[in-house]
Design an enzyme around this catalytic site. Sequence first.
Site, PDB file in Angstrom:
ATOM      1  N   HIS A 148      -6.532   9.505 -19.681  1.00  0.00           N
ATOM      2  CA  HIS A 148      -6.980  10.852 -20.044  1.00  0.00           C
ATOM      3  C   HIS A 148      -5.868  11.861 -19.844  1.00  0.00           C
ATOM      4  CE1 HIS A 148      -7.813  12.489 -15.942  1.00  0.00           C
ATOM      5  NE2 HIS A 148      -8.206  11.259 -15.640  1.00  0.00           N
TER       6      HIS A 148
ATOM      7  N   GLU B 285     -11.810  14.224 -19.353  1.00  0.00           N
ATOM      8  CA  GLU B 285     -12.450  13.176 -18.556  1.00  0.00           C
ATOM      9  C   GLU B 285     -13.042  13.787 -17.302  1.00  0.00           C
ATOM     10  OE1 GLU B 285     -12.805  10.407 -15.220  1.00  0.00           O
ATOM     11  OE2 GLU B 285     -11.266  11.945 -15.396  1.00  0.00           O
ATOM     12  N   GLU B 286     -12.305  14.753 -16.720  1.00  0.00           N
ATOM     13  CA  GLU B 286     -12.635  15.214 -15.375  1.00  0.00           C
ATOM     14  C   GLU B 286     -13.965  15.940 -15.269  1.00  0.00           C
ATOM     15  OE1 GLU B 286     -11.333  14.144 -12.909  1.00  0.00           O
ATOM     16  OE2 GLU B 286      -9.204  13.760 -13.194  1.00  0.00           O
TER      17      GLU B 286
ATOM     18  N   ASP C 160      -6.574   4.518 -15.091  1.00  0.00           N
ATOM     19  CA  ASP C 160      -6.906   5.799 -14.447  1.00  0.00           C
ATOM     20  C   ASP C 160      -7.235   5.629 -12.966  1.00  0.00           C
ATOM     21  OD1 ASP C 160      -7.530   8.459 -13.998  1.00  0.00           O
ATOM     22  OD2 ASP C 160      -9.564   8.284 -14.797  1.00  0.00           O
TER      23      ASP C 160
ATOM     24  N   HIS D 177      -7.282  14.800  -6.940  1.00  0.00           N
ATOM     25  CA  HIS D 177      -7.954  16.094  -7.114  1.00  0.00           C
ATOM     26  C   HIS D 177      -7.478  17.164  -6.145  1.00  0.00           C
ATOM     27  CE1 HIS D 177     -11.721  14.162  -9.245  1.00  0.00           C
ATOM     28  NE2 HIS D 177     -10.577  13.842  -9.817  1.00  0.00           N
TER      29      HIS D 177
ATOM     30  N   ASP E 213      -3.275  11.382 -11.685  1.00  0.00           N
ATOM     31  CA  ASP E 213      -4.586  11.496 -12.326  1.00  0.00           C
ATOM     32  C   ASP E 213      -4.522  12.501 -13.463  1.00  0.00           C
ATOM     33  OD1 ASP E 213      -7.280  11.360 -12.876  1.00  0.00           O
ATOM     34  OD2 ASP E 213      -7.925  12.432 -11.101  1.00  0.00           O
TER      35      ASP E 213
END
Lengths: 481, 481
Positions: A287, A333-334, A359, A431, A299
């Site tokens: 992504h 995606e997130e 991922d 994140h 990520d």
Amino acid sequence: MHTTPSRRRIALAAAGLMLGLSISLPLSAQSFEAKDLVAAEALREAGLKSGLAYELVDSLVTEIGPRPAGSLNDQRAVDWAVAQLQRLGFANVRAEAVPLRAWKRGDAHAHVTAPFPQPLVMTALGNSVATPKEGIHAEIAYYADLDALKADASDRAHGRIVFIDQKTERTRDARGYGRAVAARIQAPLEAAKRGALAVAIRSIGTDRDRLAHTGATRYAEGVTRIPAVAVSVPDADLIARMTRYGQPIKMHLALQAEGGIAAVSHNVIAEIPGSERPEEIVMIGAHLDSWDLGPGALDDGAGVGIVTAAARLMLEAGLRPRRTVRVVLFANEENGFDGANAYAEKYKSQVHQFVGESDLGAGLVYRFQSRVRAEALPAIQRIAEALAPLGIAPGSNEATPGPDAALLMRRNAWPALELSQDGSDYFDWHHTPNDTLDKIDPAKLRQNVAAWAVMAWLAAQSPLAFGPMPAAAPAAGAARP
Amino acid sequence: MHTTPSRRRIALAAAGLMLGLSISLPLSAQSFEAKDLVAAEALREAGLKSGLAYELVDSLVTEIGPRPAGSLNDQRAVDWAVAQLQRLGFANVRAEAVPLRAWKRGDAHAHVTAPFPQPLVMTALGNSVATPKEGIHAEIAYYADLDALKADASDRAHGRIVFIDQKTERTRDARGYGRAVAARIQAPLEAAKRGALAVAIRSIGTDRDRLAHTGATRYAEGVTRIPAVAVSVPDADLIARMTRYGQPIKMHLALQAEGGIAAVSHNVIAEIPGSERPEEIVMIGAHLDSWDLGPGALDDGAGVGIVTAAARLMLEAGLRPRRTVRVVLFANEENGFDGANAYAEKYKSQVHQFVGESDLGAGLVYRFQSRVRAEALPAIQRIAEALAPLGIAPGSNEATPGPDAALLMRRNAWPALELSQDGSDYFDWHHTPNDTLDKIDPAKLRQNVAAWAVMAWLAAQSPLAFGPMPAAAPAAGAARP
């Protein structure tokens, strides 16, 4: 990566089933051509020498940085991806529009006001509503974990800020995260149902850094939407220590945020058209979006680099796959899987040999798993043999690929392949602002590229079709973004 | 801990000189009493079981947190320390006023605007002046390290924001930090001399976290005071990567700060009065203040806990030292050494058997060093023998104790003892929000307590006076806070 508990439960359930099944099947007319196996070996060796994946991540995080879906930087990332894929010589490079509702973080501050005034390092969870401008000042209702909150039938949370001290266990796969993340996703719902004014959770992460982990949370119809934040792990420890004093702990929380912003992002797609069955798709994805707090090197810059570099190896070797190899860089995606849903809808009638996604950062691949019809298992076994020199062991036929691919797999009943990465340290940085290029080991990234190239190439050449899948078992369920 | 390059150079110069010297001296009339050696062993064992140091750090960081000199929290920390020392049964517990000029951090923001817009994680260096309210927007002049800036006789820095990409090497002692920290201290001076508008440095730290390291910087009379900041290590990497593109890198920097604020802090002092020579002082210290970004668990909550718990062990054992054991918790070590200077002035006529300070975090003590007159070396050797079971090796007679103690040693020519801690990971967290309780291993803290108790006790009982020191060699020089 964004993972839901349901996905993890499936992986757990699959842990026992191995590939031994294939040994009893006839192999004669189903064998790969020798030249394709030789080419796979060459791709493997070339992958281990390729610096392209690292160069791509470097370029993405240096030139673009954070790229939350629907932002200006997201659009810049789309332009970057199109330019890179064109430069690298792929065919049919395109950006397919994905309408979405964006969420935007504003300023956020929190501190403990009693019994001991202390600042808190925290961040809003994705989709959180704002507090009133003056903030919320209330006593904390402490819960050791989400289960403790769910089990509480009292009115203790009413009129308070619920604090959930859910710990995240370090595991090689994403299992520890999978067990903990429900606290992030369900926190505002469970707290609001009990009359809480806001909810704060211990960051879902395995580190001990003074950086809070964001990630999507969810509201439900008919339940009050309350502000939801994560505090850093050391700050969660601080709150836990304060509970020992037996005095009320009070917190002030003020955060701004805006949701429901109409925006458009894009799935970026590139192909190597198949020579014999161009209508059958080998889909390798990652992504393109990231959370806003960091540049998303792990990520999912790493995944973008890995699958792009893996496909590029075929072009460099002058290989023309039988089936079409398609690189898909998904939008958002997130926070909503809008890209995956748009792809699933648009291409639902297309035969997919498999869907896969990288991922889980940039750790070494240690396992290869499939989810294909039983008749295709001899081909899977042969791919596993080609991956073995990379230190990759065979797994089950109950693969769960990356999150976008898992959604496609469930929604469209497409076969899936999985290259399981060692994610032991992934959730230290996931994140957070700490998801930066220095966390990537270029040598490990090369092993990933080699594995994806071998897997995609042999799947494209396979004499056996991996699908169609038998009617979906109820356990696989619907996608739960 | 705040370390100046000069202090490090002294430590380097001393590296060769070992304690073998003492072997040739007569020991008969200079021996410790047997009961004192037995008591030292008992203190050592009790120290290894004592949880007090950890309890004290826990209490300090939980109940107070960040305590920059002159702040309200600094005053709360002073009150906390007085209460703790009284509770623990020390005599002559007192807070001695230390007037100082405080510095206060305001909001700060920085981002790269070209060639690629990116946010930067940064923080103002201590004492930095503010930028104009609208900030400074200018091109970066990149220098690989401070030496490169010093060597630049061109006008490249003029009208620009100087960026110094000084790396910090990880070492067991503070040597790597000592070599790098000049970039923090001298940056604004060297940049301003060349006409720079502001200066940014790579954080002086060994981590790769997205957290900037603060610390004191200095201005000089007659040179323009320009704003000075540190960016996190990954952000410094980002800037370095941008230099590869060969395009101008522009930065916007806006920070608020206020200096020269008249304030009062306090040295907090407690004693175990000596039974035979109460006028001779065994001084074991730490500093009570911390930087504002974190709760100062390692810097220097650990030291506060260690020296307090070590002295308390004597009270618990019912031991009465011959000389007075004095615990001193210094004010404002971090940004001016006001506490050390006040102590040096107030007690300059008092005989000090030695001065020592614990201020390199919570790692294991691996070495014992002294700086005493040659005649006292047999006593030092005996102390080293008592420390050996703790895994502590003898070092040189060119000790450099913690920073406040080093100032006292230089200014008043007092003897000094040093328990060298393993600081390998200390500079990962030093002067950042990450300096939290979880970074302390309680078992390592206990070893420190045992070592300080043994050292302080035997120094108090020593048949040999450690001073007076011979006339100071010029190399020791004046204190350079």
